[in-house]
Scaffold this active site. Structure first.
Site: not given
Ligand code: GLN
Length: 439
Positions: A46, A121, A145
């Site tokens: 990532k 994400s 994410s």
């Molecule tokens: N979807 C969650 C957020 O937008 C988790 C994001 C993540 O785990 N980086 O905060």
């Protein structure tokens, strides 16, 4: 992976046209790989995790040309075991999102469900593994994410216990919640275990790490016993799931019962506090982590004179969601002296943790779906952040509590989550591995 040719340009991995998914932001120069347990296994990383000499953009215009000066600990440990670091994968900007739509480099597509989001994400990590471009990938998991794209792309992922994998070289989003997290094809839980053994353990660069440098994930992969296991299911959280998710999940519970597990339904008392606690803490930590991007050290210079002008103008390079979170976090923390929000969120977190630890002390595992919905259409939730945030309701608890959670597919874009006690990552992996064999 067969036929990886490296290079900087899309389209050169395994003969597949990687451009079509927008799963990668860049491809890595290839070094001679070492021999080890991950020899020849290719990884997408990532693009909020540092790979030395490669761009580290966090999918932001702000860092579009920033080059990482060192390898993240996960990356150097993968390399030490022979892994091939193939490329840097797309994400929601600075890991803020649940759909893969928030990248400055454009959205990632879902290779399995055309027209539907891949989940975020760690969107590119999910899409790259699901399409077979790489064998495995690293995402980061702050509130789901890695598990969300794994669910939406029919893959397996593990959010380890907080502190089991070093965060050194992971660009901070919310320090107290997040961890690097591996993603693999659903049938390769053994690979997931090898990856965990390769990267886990103490790191002098991250004081929150703990444990032994030699974990036993592979060795204990067949140890979990469903026969006689006590499995807790938060029934009030299930009411938040779509019909198709609820149906697939209830079939899974039947499989567990058939294998001899005892299912105990309970009401999660603090259910309504999960999203508020997560988002308030994340906003606060995020706005503080983002202070370093003041236009002086990172990013391209945009203003002309004072440092304040430079800071203000360079911030226009952030996307909408990132700006929203910085603003809200700054507002929340500026009221901290009056204990209005942040302190209350921390109290709620303590209560959630206490409740979860209580349940886990009386059961072997907590089980629930990973995402309350199957993959949805592009644009469906983008205009309303609260709609998007609502889909995180089942994934944030393990991050708030620091406990391990692994997910494995149970239907198209639908997955089940095994949540275990702190430091019992081996058990979670074993449950994921053996669950696939249950009829
Ligand atoms: N979807 C969650 C957020 O937008 C988790 C994001 C993540 O785990 N980086 O905060």
């Amino acid at each position: 992976m067969q036929g990886f040719t490296g290079g900087k340009h899309p389209g050169s991995i395994g003969g597949r046209n990687t451009d079509s998914l927008n799963a990668f932001i860049s491809f890595c120069r290839q070094e001679d790989a070492k021999d080890g347990v991950l020899s020849g296994i290719s990884f997408g990383i990532k693009d909020n995790i540092a790979v030395k000499g490669e761009r580290l953009t966090c999918a932001s215009r702000y860092l579009a040309n920033y080059v990482a000066p060192y390898d993240a600990t996960v990356v150097s440990r993968l390399r030490a075991e022979g892994a091939v670091i193939a490329g840097k994968t797309n994400l929601d900007e600075f890991a803020c999102g649940s759909s893969g739509e928030n990248s400055a480099f454009g959205p990632t597509l879902n290779p399995l469900f055309p027209g539907k989001v891949p989940g975020g994400s760690s969107s590119g990590s999910g899409a790259a593994v699901a399409s077979g471009i790489v064998d495995a990938a690293f995402g980061s998991d702050t509130g789901g994410s890695a598990r969300c794209p794994a669910a939406f792309c029919n893959l397996a992922a593990l959010k380890p216990t907080y502190g089991r994998i070093s965060r050194h070289g992971l660009v901070d989003m919310s320090m107290s919640l997040e961890t690097p997290a591996p993603i693999v094809p659903e049938g390769r839980t053994e690979l997931l275990a090898s990856v965990m053994d390769a990267v886990s353990g103490p790191d002098e660069h991250d004081q929150t790490t703990f444990g032994h440098s030699r974990t036993q994930c592979v060795k204990r992969l067949n140890d979990f016993e469903f026969q006689g296991a006590d499995i807790a299911v938060p029934s009030n959280l299930l009411t938040l799931c779509s019909r198709e998710v609820a149906d697939a999940f209830s079939l899974s519970l039947s499989r567990l019962e058939k294998a001899g597990s005892r299912i105990h339904r309970f009401e999660f008392r603090n259910a309504s506090m999960l999203l508020p606690a997560y988002y308030l803490i994340m906003y606060s930590e995020f706005s503080s982590a983002m202070q370093r991007f003041d236009g002086l050290k990172y990013g391209t210079r945009q203003g002309d004179s004072s440092s304040q002008e430079i800071a203000l103008s360079s911030r226009s390079a952030f996307g909408r969601e990132v700006r929203r979170r910085i603003l809200l976090g700054t507002y929340i923390t500026s009221l901290e002296g009056r204990s209005e929000w942040y302190a209350r969120a921390q109290n709620a977190r303590a209560e959630i943790r206490e409740e979860m630890e209580g349940i886990l002390s009386q059961h072997d595992m907590v089980v629930c779906p990973t995402m309350p919905v199957a993959p949805y259409s592009f644009g469906e939730k983008l205009a309303d952040p609260l709609l998007m945030y609502a889909t995180d309701v089942l994934t944030v608890t393990p991050n708030l509590c620091g406990v391990p959670a692994g997910c494995i597919p149970i239907g198209p874009g639908i997955s089940i989550q095994f949540i275990g006690r702190k430091e019992r990552d081996e058990e979670v992996l074993s449950a994921m591995h053996l669950f696939r064999g249950l009829s």
